[in-house]
Design a protein around this motif. Structure first.
Motif, PDB file in Angstrom:
ATOM      1  N   ILE A 286       0.839  -1.196   0.000  1.00 16.89           N
ATOM      2  CA  ILE A 286       0.000   0.000   0.000  1.00 16.89           C
ATOM      3  C   ILE A 286       0.877   1.250   0.000  1.00 16.89           C
ATOM      4  O   ILE A 286       0.609   2.211  -0.730  1.00 16.89           O
ATOM      5  N   ASN A 287       1.920   1.250   0.789  1.00 14.20           N
ATOM      6  CA  ASN A 287       2.822   2.401   0.807  1.00 14.20           C
ATOM      7  C   ASN A 287       3.542   2.567  -0.522  1.00 14.20           C
ATOM      8  O   ASN A 287       3.799   3.699  -0.957  1.00 14.20           O
ATOM      9  N   TYR A 288       3.838   1.464  -1.182  1.00 15.79           N
ATOM     10  CA  TYR A 288       4.418   1.539  -2.529  1.00 15.79           C
ATOM     11  C   TYR A 288       3.444   2.223  -3.487  1.00 15.79           C
ATOM     12  O   TYR A 288       3.843   3.074  -4.306  1.00 15.79           O
ATOM     13  N   ALA A 289       2.158   1.869  -3.394  1.00 18.80           N
ATOM     14  CA  ALA A 289       1.149   2.488  -4.262  1.00 18.80           C
ATOM     15  C   ALA A 289       1.015   3.982  -3.972  1.00 18.80           C
ATOM     16  O   ALA A 289       0.851   4.791  -4.898  1.00 18.80           O
ATOM     17  N   ILE A 290       1.085   4.364  -2.697  1.00 23.17           N
ATOM     18  CA  ILE A 290       1.023   5.784  -2.341  1.00 23.17           C
ATOM     19  C   ILE A 290       2.215   6.528  -2.936  1.00 23.17           C
ATOM     20  O   ILE A 290       2.084   7.657  -3.436  1.00 23.17           O
ATOM     21  N   ASP A 291       3.379   5.890  -2.913  1.00 20.96           N
ATOM     22  CA  ASP A 291       4.565   6.505  -3.534  1.00 20.96           C
ATOM     23  C   ASP A 291       4.342   6.724  -5.026  1.00 20.96           C
ATOM     24  O   ASP A 291       4.739   7.758  -5.584  1.00 20.96           O
ATOM     25  N   LEU A 292       3.700   5.748  -5.689  1.00 23.34           N
ATOM     26  CA  LEU A 292       3.407   5.899  -7.116  1.00 23.34           C
ATOM     27  C   LEU A 292       2.484   7.091  -7.359  1.00 23.34           C
ATOM     28  O   LEU A 292       2.671   7.846  -8.329  1.00 23.34           O
ATOM     29  N   ILE A 293       1.488   7.258  -6.489  1.00 21.99           N
ATOM     30  CA  ILE A 293       0.575   8.402  -6.621  1.00 21.99           C
ATOM     31  C   ILE A 293       1.355   9.701  -6.513  1.00 21.99           C
ATOM     32  O   ILE A 293       1.186  10.623  -7.332  1.00 21.99           O
ATOM     33  N   ASN A 294       2.224   9.807  -5.520  1.00 24.99           N
ATOM     34  CA  ASN A 294       2.991  11.042  -5.309  1.00 24.99           C
ATOM     35  C   ASN A 294       3.963  11.318  -6.452  1.00 24.99           C
ATOM     36  O   ASN A 294       4.211  12.478  -6.801  1.00 24.99           O
ATOM     37  N   GLU A 295       4.506  10.264  -7.047  1.00 24.81           N
ATOM     38  CA  GLU A 295       5.463  10.437  -8.134  1.00 24.81           C
ATOM     39  C   GLU A 295       4.845  11.082  -9.368  1.00 24.81           C
ATOM     40  O   GLU A 295       5.567  11.663 -10.189  1.00 24.81           O
ATOM     41  N   GLN A 296       3.529  10.999  -9.504  1.00 23.15           N
ATOM     42  CA  GLN A 296       2.875  11.566 -10.695  1.00 23.15           C
ATOM     43  C   GLN A 296       2.891  13.096 -10.668  1.00 23.15           C
ATOM     44  O   GLN A 296       2.788  13.733 -11.714  1.00 23.15           O
ATOM     45  N   ASN A 297       2.974  13.673  -9.482  1.00 20.51           N
ATOM     46  CA  ASN A 297       3.079  15.126  -9.331  1.00 20.51           C
ATOM     47  C   ASN A 297       2.017  15.861 -10.145  1.00 20.51           C
ATOM     48  O   ASN A 297       2.290  16.848 -10.843  1.00 20.51           O
ATOM     49  N   SER A 298       0.781  15.386 -10.041  1.00 20.47           N
ATOM     50  CA  SER A 298      -0.323  15.976 -10.805  1.00 20.47           C
ATOM     51  C   SER A 298      -0.792  17.281 -10.171  1.00 20.47           C
ATOM     52  O   SER A 298      -0.479  17.588  -9.012  1.00 20.47           O
ATOM     53  N   ASP A 299      -1.578  18.034 -10.935  1.00 21.43           N
ATOM     54  CA  ASP A 299      -2.131  19.302 -10.438  1.00 21.43           C
ATOM     55  C   ASP A 299      -3.288  19.076  -9.469  1.00 21.43           C
ATOM     56  O   ASP A 299      -3.532  19.884  -8.569  1.00 21.43           O
ATOM     57  N   LEU A 300      -3.999  17.956  -9.650  1.00 19.90           N
ATOM     58  CA  LEU A 300      -5.230  17.705  -8.904  1.00 19.90           C
ATOM     59  C   LEU A 300      -5.371  16.198  -8.705  1.00 19.90           C
ATOM     60  O   LEU A 300      -4.947  15.412  -9.560  1.00 19.90           O
ATOM     61  N   ILE A 301      -5.932  15.777  -7.576  1.00 18.13           N
ATOM     62  CA  ILE A 301      -6.220  14.354  -7.378  1.00 18.13           C
ATOM     63  C   ILE A 301      -7.684  14.184  -7.023  1.00 18.13           C
ATOM     64  O   ILE A 301      -8.247  14.935  -6.214  1.00 18.13           O
ATOM     65  N   LEU A 302      -8.321  13.189  -7.663  1.00 17.98           N
ATOM     66  CA  LEU A 302      -9.736  12.903  -7.464  1.00 17.98           C
ATOM     67  C   LEU A 302      -9.912  11.439  -7.075  1.00 17.98           C
ATOM     68  O   LEU A 302      -9.309  10.548  -7.678  1.00 17.98           O
ATOM     69  N   PHE A 303     -10.749  11.204  -6.081  1.00 20.78           N
ATOM     70  CA  PHE A 303     -11.005   9.871  -5.528  1.00 20.78           C
ATOM     71  C   PHE A 303     -12.487   9.578  -5.741  1.00 20.78           C
ATOM     72  O   PHE A 303     -13.340  10.229  -5.146  1.00 20.78           O
ATOM     73  N   THR A 304     -12.782   8.584  -6.591  1.00 21.95           N
ATOM     74  CA  THR A 304     -14.176   8.362  -6.988  1.00 21.95           C
ATOM     75  C   THR A 304     -14.866   7.235  -6.205  1.00 21.95           C
ATOM     76  O   THR A 304     -15.610   6.434  -6.766  1.00 21.95           O
ATOM     77  N   GLY A 305     -14.651   7.179  -4.901  1.00 24.93           N
ATOM     78  CA  GLY A 305     -15.513   6.406  -4.024  1.00 24.93           C
ATOM     79  C   GLY A 305     -15.097   4.999  -3.657  1.00 24.93           C
ATOM     80  O   GLY A 305     -14.177   4.412  -4.230  1.00 24.93           O
ATOM     81  N   ASP A 306     -15.800   4.454  -2.652  1.00 26.41           N
ATOM     82  CA  ASP A 306     -15.571   3.145  -2.042  1.00 26.41           C
ATOM     83  C   ASP A 306     -14.257   3.127  -1.266  1.00 26.41           C
ATOM     84  O   ASP A 306     -13.295   2.447  -1.642  1.00 26.41           O
ATOM     85  N   ILE A 307     -14.242   3.840  -0.158  1.00 23.47           N
ATOM     86  CA  ILE A 307     -13.060   3.866   0.696  1.00 23.47           C
ATOM     87  C   ILE A 307     -12.989   2.606   1.560  1.00 23.47           C
ATOM     88  O   ILE A 307     -11.909   2.197   1.995  1.00 23.47           O
ATOM     89  N   VAL A 308     -14.133   1.974   1.818  1.00 23.12           N
ATOM     90  CA  VAL A 308     -14.201   0.751   2.634  1.00 23.12           C
ATOM     91  C   VAL A 308     -15.092  -0.275   1.937  1.00 23.12           C
ATOM     92  O   VAL A 308     -15.720   0.020   0.920  1.00 23.12           O
ATOM     93  N   ASN A 309     -15.145  -1.476   2.536  1.00 19.39           N
ATOM     94  CA  ASN A 309     -16.116  -2.473   2.083  1.00 19.39           C
ATOM     95  C   ASN A 309     -17.483  -2.211   2.703  1.00 19.39           C
ATOM     96  O   ASN A 309     -18.506  -2.248   2.033  1.00 19.39           O
ATOM     97  N   THR A 310     -17.470  -1.934   4.026  1.00 24.36           N
ATOM     98  CA  THR A 310     -18.715  -1.664   4.752  1.00 24.36           C
ATOM     99  C   THR A 310     -18.503  -0.767   5.960  1.00 24.36           C
ATOM    100  O   THR A 310     -19.168   0.252   6.107  1.00 24.36           O
TER     101      THR A 310
END
Length: 411
Positions: A182-206
């Motif tokens: 999971i921390n590796y995936a977060i690093d990948l997100i940060n490496e993109q250095n985008s202008d904006l980040i959008l999260f389109t839902g389902d943070i949990v199962n329930t």
């Protein structure tokens, strides 16, 4: 109910018998054959027992995910073996009928003997999903891919030419079991250095508590120059379990909405937010979940209140069926919609430029990647996490980077 149960038992018995016939062609040691039968029986008992223990007040657990993985791992290969050998049996019956009715050869057995190489072919075919499902449960579920997509719009405001957006979707934090990945995936997100980040839902199962062990990791997502925005997905409403009281369900929902702010995202609940860059402006529109076959809390009119057709709008709507049934026809002209939800079923075949297939495409017209209709686009993210089946085969977890470009669409 009893008839269906008996039919299912009979079907499973047929599948087991065909699979055993194929196994006998390569395993000649009686002790190994007995061991195979014992293991098959124990797995079947475990799978049945686990499903009978499913608690509607708890929902998905690690055990239910393991059970689903075993169910697919055990029966998909055996079903394929059955189809191969059953097809051979059709020809065997046909050959027997010809031999008996036309050639009048009563000395030969009615059914020609089963050919060994057909059983070997069945086993070879079955090995493909067997090995793929093992890969999916051990490696595939965390095999993150950064997919970059450039989209050209003639009406994009000048100041946003080249603007970049990172999209994540369908985190399903209750399924995670590997902090390092999971921390590796977060690093990948940060490496993109985008202008904006959008999260389109389902943070949990329930349950909101599923995210608690992962808040620190997701708080590592760096601030983006133009913000971090999110919408709710169908799993965020706690619809799939039996709650002790309506108050418990409502409290969980409040806690889930609070999770987004705990990881630094502004949650848009049928709202819009204008983003300015130099003298240009675009609008981020966020609707609550709206699905053709799921919860319909999204209110497109409320979310786009005060906006017109001329505004450049990026809409976040978790379920892509919303685009198919409402958004793409809306008079306000939503230039770009970002969705998730399908996960690509976590199973399919994708070879860029050659093939993109998943069984989920027979349910959702827009299920992965970019689609267009009359100048309106939707991008469907394949999902960050996994749910139900604890793996991914062919359809890998995705971090999307979209670049907006101003210009005329190429013919």
């Amino acid at each position: 109910m009893l008839f269906r149960f008996l039919f299912l038992c009979a079907l499973l018995l047929v599948i087991e018998l065909y699979a055993f016939q194929a196994i006998k062609t390569v395993v000649k040691v009686r002790g190994l054959l007995i061991t195979y039968q014992i293991i098959s029986l124990l797995l079947f008992i475990f799978i049945v027992y686990s499903f009978t223990q499913f608690d509607r007040s708890v929902g998905q657990t690690k055990q239910t995910m393991i059970t689903m993985g075993l169910l697919l791992l055990v029966f998909i290969p055996k079903i394929l073996i059955t189809l191969v050998l059953f097809t051979e049996d059709i020809f065997r019956v046909g050959a027997g009928a010809v031999n008996y009715l036309i050639e009048y050869d009563t000395r030969a057995d009615f059914l020609p003997s089963r050919r060994k190489f057909i059983s070997q072919i069945g086993l070879g075919i079955a090995a493909i999903p067997f090995l793929s499902l093992i890969y999916g449960m051990t490696i595939g579920k965390y095999n993150y891919r950064v997919i970059k997509q450039r989209i050209v719009f003639p009406d994009l405001p000048d100041g946003f030419d080249g603007f970049t957006i990172t999209q994540i979707s369908d985190v399903h934090s209750g399924s995670f079991d590997n902090p390092e990945k999971i921390n590796y995936a977060i690093d990948l997100i940060n490496e993109q250095n985008s202008d904006l980040i959008l999260f389109t839902g389902d943070i949990v199962n329930t349950h909101a508590k599923e995210m608690n062990p992962w808040i620190e990791a997701f708080n590592r997502i760096q601030p983006h120059a133009f913000g971090k925005y999110a919408v709710l997905g169908n799993h965020d409403y706690g619809e799939y379990i039996d709650w002790p009281t309506p108050a418990d369900k409502e409290e969980n929902f409040k806690e889930i909405k609070a999770l987004y702010s705990k990881i630094g995202f502004d949650l848009l609940l049928n709202q819009n937010k204008k983003i300015k860059k130099d003298s240009s402006e675009i609008v981020i529109v966020g609707v609550e979940n709206w699905g053709k076959n799921f919860k319909q809390a999204g209110d497109l009119n409320k979310a786009s209140e005060g906006l017109s057709e001329k505004d450049f709008k990026i809409l976040m709507s978790h379920d892509p069926s919303h685009w198919e049934f409402e958004i793409k026809k809306d008079e306000k002209h939503f230039q770009l919609t970002l969705s998730g939800h399908t996960h690509g079923l976590q199973f399919g075949i994708e070879i860029p430029g050659i093939i993109r297939w998943s069984p989920v495409q027979y349910v959702y017209k827009q299920w992965a990647g970019l689609y267009e209709n009359l100048g309106r686009y939707i991008y469907v993210n394949r999902g960050f996490g996994f749910h139900a089946y604890p793996g991914r085969v062919g359809i890998m977890p995705e971090i999307t980077v979209i670049q907006l470009k101003k210009g005329e669409k190429l013919a």
